[in-house]
Scaffold this motif. Structure first.
Motif, PDB file in Angstrom:
ATOM      1  N   LEU A 163      -5.463   9.962 -18.590  1.00 40.49           N
ATOM      2  CA  LEU A 163      -4.029  10.121 -18.849  1.00 40.49           C
ATOM      3  C   LEU A 163      -3.800  10.961 -20.107  1.00 40.49           C
ATOM      4  O   LEU A 163      -2.921  11.819 -20.134  1.00 40.49           O
ATOM      5  CB  LEU A 163      -3.368   8.753 -18.987  1.00 40.49           C
ATOM      6  CG  LEU A 163      -1.869   8.750 -19.238  1.00 40.49           C
ATOM      7  CD1 LEU A 163      -1.118   9.351 -18.055  1.00 40.49           C
ATOM      8  CD2 LEU A 163      -1.381   7.334 -19.500  1.00 40.49           C
TER       9      LEU A 163
ATOM     10  N   CYS B 188       0.808  -1.220   0.000  1.00 38.51           N
ATOM     11  CA  CYS B 188       0.000   0.000   0.000  1.00 38.51           C
ATOM     12  C   CYS B 188       0.837   1.264   0.000  1.00 38.51           C
ATOM     13  O   CYS B 188       0.386   2.305   0.451  1.00 38.51           O
ATOM     14  CB  CYS B 188      -0.953   0.001   1.198  1.00 38.51           C
ATOM     15  SG  CYS B 188      -2.136  -1.341   1.115  1.00 38.51           S
TER      16      CYS B 188
ATOM     17  N   GLU C 166       2.756   4.992  -5.733  1.00 37.07           N
ATOM     18  CA  GLU C 166       1.810   4.944  -6.839  1.00 37.07           C
ATOM     19  C   GLU C 166       2.128   3.800  -7.793  1.00 37.07           C
ATOM     20  O   GLU C 166       1.244   3.156  -8.325  1.00 37.07           O
ATOM     21  CB  GLU C 166       1.842   6.277  -7.587  1.00 37.07           C
ATOM     22  CG  GLU C 166       0.792   6.405  -8.649  1.00 37.07           C
ATOM     23  CD  GLU C 166       0.799   7.772  -9.283  1.00 37.07           C
ATOM     24  OE1 GLU C 166       0.561   7.831 -10.500  1.00 37.07           O
ATOM     25  OE2 GLU C 166       1.049   8.761  -8.586  1.00 37.07           O
ATOM     26  N   VAL C 167       3.394   3.526  -8.012  1.00 38.17           N
ATOM     27  CA  VAL C 167       3.781   2.476  -8.949  1.00 38.17           C
ATOM     28  C   VAL C 167       3.456   1.099  -8.387  1.00 38.17           C
ATOM     29  O   VAL C 167       3.020   0.212  -9.108  1.00 38.17           O
ATOM     30  CB  VAL C 167       5.291   2.591  -9.266  1.00 38.17           C
ATOM     31  CG1 VAL C 167       5.753   1.447 -10.128  1.00 38.17           C
ATOM     32  CG2 VAL C 167       5.572   3.913  -9.952  1.00 38.17           C
ATOM     33  N   GLN C 168       3.611   0.910  -7.089  1.00 35.46           N
ATOM     34  CA  GLN C 168       3.406  -0.402  -6.491  1.00 35.46           C
ATOM     35  C   GLN C 168       1.938  -0.749  -6.310  1.00 35.46           C
ATOM     36  O   GLN C 168       1.573  -1.897  -6.313  1.00 35.46           O
ATOM     37  CB  GLN C 168       4.105  -0.462  -5.135  1.00 35.46           C
ATOM     38  CG  GLN C 168       5.603  -0.340  -5.243  1.00 35.46           C
ATOM     39  CD  GLN C 168       6.258  -0.230  -3.877  1.00 35.46           C
ATOM     40  OE1 GLN C 168       5.598  -0.072  -2.872  1.00 35.46           O
ATOM     41  NE2 GLN C 168       7.561  -0.294  -3.857  1.00 35.46           N
ATOM     42  N   PHE C 169       1.064   0.259  -6.134  1.00 38.89           N
ATOM     43  CA  PHE C 169      -0.329  -0.024  -5.836  1.00 38.89           C
ATOM     44  C   PHE C 169      -1.197   0.894  -6.683  1.00 38.89           C
ATOM     45  O   PHE C 169      -1.522   2.004  -6.293  1.00 38.89           O
ATOM     46  CB  PHE C 169      -0.593   0.194  -4.345  1.00 38.89           C
ATOM     47  CG  PHE C 169      -1.947  -0.267  -3.899  1.00 38.89           C
ATOM     48  CD1 PHE C 169      -2.237  -1.608  -3.813  1.00 38.89           C
ATOM     49  CD2 PHE C 169      -2.924   0.646  -3.551  1.00 38.89           C
ATOM     50  CE1 PHE C 169      -3.477  -2.041  -3.389  1.00 38.89           C
ATOM     51  CE2 PHE C 169      -4.170   0.231  -3.130  1.00 38.89           C
ATOM     52  CZ  PHE C 169      -4.449  -1.111  -3.050  1.00 38.89           C
ATOM     53  N   THR C 170      -1.524   0.464  -7.885  1.00 32.04           N
ATOM     54  CA  THR C 170      -2.370   1.255  -8.770  1.00 32.04           C
ATOM     55  C   THR C 170      -3.710   0.558  -8.931  1.00 32.04           C
ATOM     56  O   THR C 170      -3.843  -0.635  -8.648  1.00 32.04           O
ATOM     57  CB  THR C 170      -1.708   1.439 -10.147  1.00 32.04           C
ATOM     58  OG1 THR C 170      -1.464   0.164 -10.719  1.00 32.04           O
ATOM     59  CG2 THR C 170      -0.403   2.201 -10.025  1.00 32.04           C
ATOM     60  N   PHE C 171      -4.690   1.303  -9.398  1.00 33.14           N
ATOM     61  CA  PHE C 171      -6.028   0.743  -9.531  1.00 33.14           C
ATOM     62  C   PHE C 171      -6.776   1.469 -10.633  1.00 33.14           C
ATOM     63  O   PHE C 171      -6.397   2.546 -11.067  1.00 33.14           O
ATOM     64  CB  PHE C 171      -6.795   0.850  -8.214  1.00 33.14           C
ATOM     65  CG  PHE C 171      -6.906   2.249  -7.686  1.00 33.14           C
ATOM     66  CD1 PHE C 171      -7.986   3.045  -8.012  1.00 33.14           C
ATOM     67  CD2 PHE C 171      -5.915   2.772  -6.871  1.00 33.14           C
ATOM     68  CE1 PHE C 171      -8.085   4.343  -7.544  1.00 33.14           C
ATOM     69  CE2 PHE C 171      -6.008   4.056  -6.389  1.00 33.14           C
ATOM     70  CZ  PHE C 171      -7.100   4.855  -6.729  1.00 33.14           C
ATOM     71  N   PHE C 172      -7.865   0.872 -11.090  1.00 34.87           N
ATOM     72  CA  PHE C 172      -8.772   1.480 -12.051  1.00 34.87           C
ATOM     73  C   PHE C 172     -10.005   1.955 -11.310  1.00 34.87           C
ATOM     74  O   PHE C 172     -10.477   1.298 -10.387  1.00 34.87           O
ATOM     75  CB  PHE C 172      -9.194   0.476 -13.130  1.00 34.87           C
ATOM     76  CG  PHE C 172      -8.080   0.056 -14.037  1.00 34.87           C
ATOM     77  CD1 PHE C 172      -7.522   0.940 -14.936  1.00 34.87           C
ATOM     78  CD2 PHE C 172      -7.592  -1.232 -13.996  1.00 34.87           C
ATOM     79  CE1 PHE C 172      -6.487   0.552 -15.771  1.00 34.87           C
ATOM     80  CE2 PHE C 172      -6.563  -1.639 -14.818  1.00 34.87           C
ATOM     81  CZ  PHE C 172      -6.014  -0.741 -15.714  1.00 34.87           C
ATOM     82  N   LYS C 173     -10.538   3.099 -11.732  1.00 39.44           N
ATOM     83  CA  LYS C 173     -11.776   3.606 -11.149  1.00 39.44           C
ATOM     84  C   LYS C 173     -12.947   3.083 -11.976  1.00 39.44           C
ATOM     85  O   LYS C 173     -12.957   3.203 -13.196  1.00 39.44           O
ATOM     86  CB  LYS C 173     -11.784   5.130 -11.160  1.00 39.44           C
ATOM     87  CG  LYS C 173     -10.756   5.732 -10.252  1.00 39.44           C
ATOM     88  CD  LYS C 173     -10.835   7.247 -10.298  1.00 39.44           C
ATOM     89  CE  LYS C 173      -9.774   7.853  -9.407  1.00 39.44           C
ATOM     90  NZ  LYS C 173      -9.822   9.315  -9.435  1.00 39.44           N
TER      91      LYS C 173
ATOM     92  N   ASP D 264      -9.444   5.263 -17.585  1.00 35.45           N
ATOM     93  CA  ASP D 264      -8.102   5.538 -17.094  1.00 35.45           C
ATOM     94  C   ASP D 264      -7.228   6.111 -18.198  1.00 35.45           C
ATOM     95  O   ASP D 264      -6.492   7.080 -17.989  1.00 35.45           O
ATOM     96  CB  ASP D 264      -7.500   4.249 -16.530  1.00 35.45           C
ATOM     97  CG  ASP D 264      -6.099   4.452 -15.997  1.00 35.45           C
ATOM     98  OD1 ASP D 264      -5.942   5.185 -15.006  1.00 35.45           O
ATOM     99  OD2 ASP D 264      -5.161   3.861 -16.583  1.00 35.45           O
ATOM    100  N   ARG D 265      -7.302   5.535 -19.376  1.00 38.37           N
ATOM    101  CA  ARG D 265      -6.479   6.000 -20.498  1.00 38.37           C
ATOM    102  C   ARG D 265      -6.889   7.396 -20.944  1.00 38.37           C
ATOM    103  O   ARG D 265      -6.050   8.216 -21.312  1.00 38.37           O
ATOM    104  CB  ARG D 265      -6.565   5.026 -21.683  1.00 38.37           C
ATOM    105  CG  ARG D 265      -6.086   3.609 -21.380  1.00 38.37           C
ATOM    106  CD  ARG D 265      -4.698   3.556 -20.824  1.00 38.37           C
ATOM    107  NE  ARG D 265      -3.712   4.079 -21.756  1.00 38.37           N
ATOM    108  CZ  ARG D 265      -2.416   4.194 -21.503  1.00 38.37           C
ATOM    109  NH1 ARG D 265      -1.932   3.805 -20.357  1.00 38.37           N
ATOM    110  NH2 ARG D 265      -1.605   4.685 -22.393  1.00 38.37           N
TER     111      ARG D 265
END
Length: 85
Positions: free
Chosen positions: A68, A27, A30-37, A64-65
């Protein structure tokens, strides 16, 4: 008496050495724990109940894309957002 000796040997609450201790914190960063909304309406509203889970996941990936692309300024002169997959 034997239980007390065993508890003292194992630790203060008797299970300290029996538990699996994680060596990685999932937790942080940002790189280790990312997610999609995923918009909640895709789950709650009856009009979307017919959509498959795969379709809802694909929507979340595209969302998500798009965010970005907006962040990077990939918008044409008509306001259309470009995404790269």
């Amino acid at each position: 008496m034997r239980n007390l000796e065993k508890e003292q040997r194992l630790g203060r609450n008797g299970i300290e050495n029996l538990c699996i201790k994680p060596t990685f914190n999932y937790c942080t960063g940002e790189v280790q724990f990312t997610f999609f909304k995923l918009p909640k309406c895709l789950i709650d509203d009856a009009c979307f109940w017919g959509l498959s889970i795969d379709a809802k996941l694909l929507y979340a990936i595209f969302l998500d894309r798009v965010s970005l692309s907006i962040k990077n300024g990939w918008v044409d002169e008509n306001g259309r957002v470009f995404i790269i997959l």
